[in-house]
Design an enzyme around this catalytic site. Structure first.
Site, mmCIF file in Angstrom:
data_model
loop_
_atom_site.group_PDB
_atom_site.id
_atom_site.type_symbol
_atom_site.label_atom_id
_atom_site.label_comp_id
_atom_site.label_asym_id
_atom_site.label_seq_id
_atom_site.Cartn_x
_atom_site.Cartn_y
_atom_site.Cartn_z
ATOM 1 N N VAL A 19 0.830 -1.202 0.000
ATOM 2 C CA VAL A 19 0.000 0.000 0.000
ATOM 3 C C VAL A 19 0.866 1.254 0.000
ATOM 4 O O VAL A 19 0.596 2.232 -0.712
ATOM 5 C CB VAL A 19 -0.973 -0.006 1.196
ATOM 6 C CG1 VAL A 19 -1.717 1.318 1.298
ATOM 7 C CG2 VAL A 19 -1.968 -1.162 1.070
ATOM 8 N N GLY A 421 16.326 18.733 11.830
ATOM 9 C CA GLY A 421 17.416 17.765 11.825
ATOM 10 C C GLY A 421 17.618 17.040 10.517
ATOM 11 O O GLY A 421 18.698 17.062 9.942
ATOM 12 N N ASP A 588 15.830 14.826 20.835
ATOM 13 C CA ASP A 588 14.423 14.878 20.433
ATOM 14 C C ASP A 588 13.554 13.980 21.304
ATOM 15 O O ASP A 588 13.899 12.819 21.566
ATOM 16 C CB ASP A 588 14.274 14.438 18.978
ATOM 17 C CG ASP A 588 14.800 15.474 18.003
ATOM 18 O OD1 ASP A 588 14.820 16.659 18.370
ATOM 19 O OD2 ASP A 588 15.192 15.099 16.888
ATOM 20 N N HIS A 683 4.731 18.002 6.294
ATOM 21 C CA HIS A 683 4.059 16.804 5.797
ATOM 22 C C HIS A 683 3.155 17.107 4.607
ATOM 23 O O HIS A 683 2.443 16.219 4.128
ATOM 24 C CB HIS A 683 3.276 16.140 6.931
ATOM 25 C CG HIS A 683 4.166 15.618 8.014
ATOM 26 N ND1 HIS A 683 4.424 16.330 9.160
ATOM 27 C CD2 HIS A 683 4.881 14.481 8.112
ATOM 28 C CE1 HIS A 683 5.259 15.642 9.920
ATOM 29 N NE2 HIS A 683 5.546 14.520 9.305
ATOM 30 N N CYS A 715 8.795 20.058 11.629
ATOM 31 C CA CYS A 715 9.325 18.709 11.867
ATOM 32 C C CYS A 715 10.490 18.501 10.901
ATOM 33 O O CYS A 715 10.880 19.412 10.168
ATOM 34 C CB CYS A 715 8.217 17.666 11.657
ATOM 35 S SG CYS A 715 8.504 16.109 12.551
#
Length: 748
Positions: A19, A421, A588, A683, A715
């Protein structure tokens, strides 16, 4: 006597991540929509066949998804925010999941206390028409394969409301939402469905009693359809809500007997004779084989209370990989005590047959023997045990307070810019690791290739104009896996993938023994990066709480002890990075919040050792070393005091998808240290422009003094393409320059 078996969901990414690959092929334009949907259907039907062949009596269906099952229910129920309503089909679906140019995606956050992320529904007064055609089509296909064993899975209406962002009072939404669920049940009834699972995990939350009237009114309405309803709860016990929950008008209720105190509750209050009890006794969230001598006595205590029961996993099996027998490269003593989804089906059947009175002595003895061999294989490490025993209070704190050490740390311009990062993991980077693993590259050749990637990354960051750089993490497959591979006591699978969100899959490590660091883990790459620039480069580590929460830890050793062992290893790494010249080290902890117990009365115990393990990692740092941490996709308002107690100099947060709520929680809580206000959503493939980021930054300085603010994406950039990353970061730096001029002119 016959005791039935059931499942509540199954892994849905495919044994070989079919998937994931189909999704990414579709997004890149290499696969058409019908091929994508066909792949998902094939995986789904293969899952059904596996459960059928295992002998499961009631097989949960309908949990397979293109991206997220909560998003699916938003679409089925017509809960489409206005900004997506001009779109349709898969374009609309994936815009809600990932965003689209100029259209922000739905907020994403953790599913209860798991590492799975769901997309938060947004519900307004204006609901679109519901469309359950996909649900009904799935039922038709499932019945052709499973017959009457097929049990549709429905996300419960109150849990949906409880986890949504509501633009109107919940009381105004209960009736229209209930009508939609009624229509679904009425459509399912003629199909000959014998039972419907309605998942209401929100019943285990501490505030469930606040929603009692909604549960009671909605389920009274749904019961009138006359279709047997199986109310499913998991992840914790029902607590004080138990007496009224078990009286809801449903035919079956599932309880989790692997977490919380449901056994105590059922023994104290009893269980209604007119309902079937779903006994969630095979842990759906760990990968360890059952110990019959521990579980069978629990069943023996339950059976006198109610003989009308079924045996099942504690929750959906989506949280574990498919099949442990594929892990042929793991040591046999370890592999023989592992239990993934297929093995858990066998365990469910074994427990049901044993509880029904069958004498399966040979199977029990085989399991017992496997555990005995494993215990000999994994003895305690005396060195780390002695270190734990000799810990002192000073080991858990910095030598100077935040206010005193601040002036000793590296000087930076106002609103310093950085990233979290990671930088893009291109196919070229992934191939480097594959070739090295296959032996096609020597270690020296591999390091040389990684160093080339680091050099390019440093050059790009300097050209963009970032203030604090990172090396890019090109040598790292995953932020937990990378460290675990260098620590004794961790084991790694080849095929142990689980879904984190969408196409994002991870292979959680297995912590099978005491954790020890044998050599530096990140120093070489840090030195390479720092040698290429005059600007500071961050040392990058994953914190102990995240390592625990994103792994499968031992269940017979306290999580605190395992976290402290990892913290000691990271503490040694911090010292080595400092010795190598690191002025800034990021540890983190994105999983700190998700590890909170679902019952608030158990928070203090968890937060005590979780915060202490971070402080043990960082406590060795000199005052002049700036310690950063990063947290994402979580709610922080109720644990601000504990986040402050971490004593990190800089906290970077996800903020772009949550409409600044995360930032407001920090400021409302009086957070006193520096904050990296995530200014755009990594994202989403959408590239933010300077004005969008400037708007986000202005919100930041309206809530925090400029001296407290850092500027960064929300992020890591691992999943993005360079063509997206570079212009996005340029916009971020340009917006920062504009704001610096504004704040300098205004004297802020």
């Amino acid at each position: 006597m016959v005791i039935q078996t059931a499942t509540l969901g199954y892994p849905r990414i495919g044994k070989n991540r079919e998937v994931k690959k189909a999704l990414e092929g579709f997004w890149s334009g290499k696969l058409d929509s019908e091929s994508l949907l066909q792949t998902v259907r094939q995986v789904e039907e293969s899952n059904w066949q596996t459960q059928l062949q295992a002998g499961i009596d009631r097989i949960g269906i309908g949990d397979t998804t293109l991206y997220d099952s909560v998003l699916d229910w938003s679409v089925y129920l017509g809960l489409i925010p206005e900004r997506f309503q001009h779109l349709s089909g898969l374009e609309q679906y994936f815009a809600m999941a990932r965003g689209k140019e100029g259209i922000p995606a739905l907020e994403m956050t953790k599913w209860f206390d798991t590492n799975y992320h769901y997309l938060v529904p947004e519900i307004s007064a204006q609901l679109l028409s519901a469309d359950f055609s996909d649900v009904l089509e799935t039922v038709h296909r499932a019945q052709q394969i499973l017959g009457q064993r097929a049990v549709p899975i429905i996300l419960g209406p109150v849990t949906l409301l409880r986890l949504s962002r509501l633009e109107v009072p919940i009381s105004e939404l209960v009736s229209p939402l209930c009508d939609r669920y009624l229509n679904l049940l009425l459509a399912l009834k003629p199909l000959g469905v014998e039972e419907v699972q309605i998942h209401e995990p929100a019943l285990v939350l501490g505030d469930a009693t606040n929603f009692k009237e909604y549960y009671e009114s909605i389920y009274a309405s749904l019961a009138k359809v006359g279709l047997p309803l199986h109310l499913v709860t998991y992840f914790d016990d029902l607590g004080e809500n138990y007496p009224w929950v078990v009286q809801l008008p449903v035919s079956s209720i599932s309880l989790d007997f692997t977490r919380g105190r449901n056994l105590e509750l059922i023994k104290h209050y009893g269980f209604p004779a007119d309902k079937r009890l779903g006994v969630g006794i095979v842990d759906a969230r760990n990968i360890w084989q059952i110990r019959p001598d521990r579980l069978l006595p629990i069943l023996e205590e339950i059976q006198p209370i109610t003989s009308n029961l079924s045996i099942q996993p504690s929750a959906s099996l989506q949280f574990v990989p498919y099949d442990a027998t594929r892990e042929t490269k793991l040591p046999e003593p370890l592999r023989n005590v592992l239990s993934f989804a297929e093995q858990k089906l066998q365990e469910v059947v074994f427990l049901a047959r044993t509880a029904a009175g069958e004498d399966l002595k040979q199977e029990r003895e085989s399991i017992q023997a496997s555990w005995q061999v494993f215990e000999q294989f994994s003895p305690a490490n005396q060195v780390v045990q002695d270190r734990l025993k000799n810990l002192k209070m000073d080991d858990f704190q910095r030598s100077l307070s935040y206010s005193l050490r601040l002036s000793e740390q590296i000087p930076l311009p106002p609103l310093p810019t950085t990233t979290i990062g990671s930088f893009p993991q291109t196919s070229e980077v992934r191939q480097l690791r594959v070739k090295y693993k296959r032996g096609e590259l020597t270690l020296a050749q591999y390091h040389q290739s990684i160093d080339t990637q680091i050099a390019q990354c440093i050059k790009i960051q300097e050209e963009i104009g970032l203030d604090v750089l990172v090396h890019g993490e090109f040598e790292r497959t995953d932020m937990v896996e990378y460290f675990g591979q260098q620590l004794s006591g961790f084991a790694f699978t080849e095929h142990g993938w689980v879904q984190s969100y969408g196409s994002r899959c991870v292979r959680p490590p297995i912590i099978y023994g005491d954790v020890v660091r044998t050599e530096p883990m990140t120093v070489r790459e840090f030195k390479v990066a720092q040698s290429l620039t005059e600007k500071p480069v961050k040392g990058m580590l994953t914190g102990p709480v995240t390592m625990i929460n994103w792994s499968y830890p031992r269940t017979d050793i306290a999580r605190q002890e395992q976290a402290f062992q990892i913290a000691l290893a990271l503490r040694d790494e911090v010292a080595d990075l400092e010795a190598a010249g690191a002025k800034i080290i990021q540890i983190d902890e994105p999983a700190l919040r998700e590890g909170l117990p679902l019952k608030t009365e158990r928070w203090n115990e968890y937060l005590s050792w979780a915060v202490d393990s971070f402080k043990l990692s960082a406590g060795i740092a000199k005052p002049e070393t700036q310690i950063h941490t990063h947290m994402c996709y979580s709610e922080f308002g109720d644990i601000i005091t504990d986040i402050e107690r971490l004593d990190a100099d800089v906290l970077s947060i996800e903020n772009s998808r949550s409409n600044n709520e995360t930032l407001y929680e920090l400021t409302d809580g009086g957070y006193s240290k520096q904050v990296g206000n995530g200014v755009y959503d990594v994202h989403s493939p959408a590239i933010p422009n300077t004005e969008q980021i400037l708007s986000q930054l202005r919100t930041g300085i309206a809530n925090l003094p400029v001296k407290q603010i850092w500027v960064n994406p929300d992020c890591g950039l691992k999943t993005r393409r360079w063509e997206e990353v570079v212009p996005s970061l340029k916009s971020m730096v340009q917006a920062t320059k504009i704001l610096r001029e504004e704040t300098n002119a205004s004297g802020k």
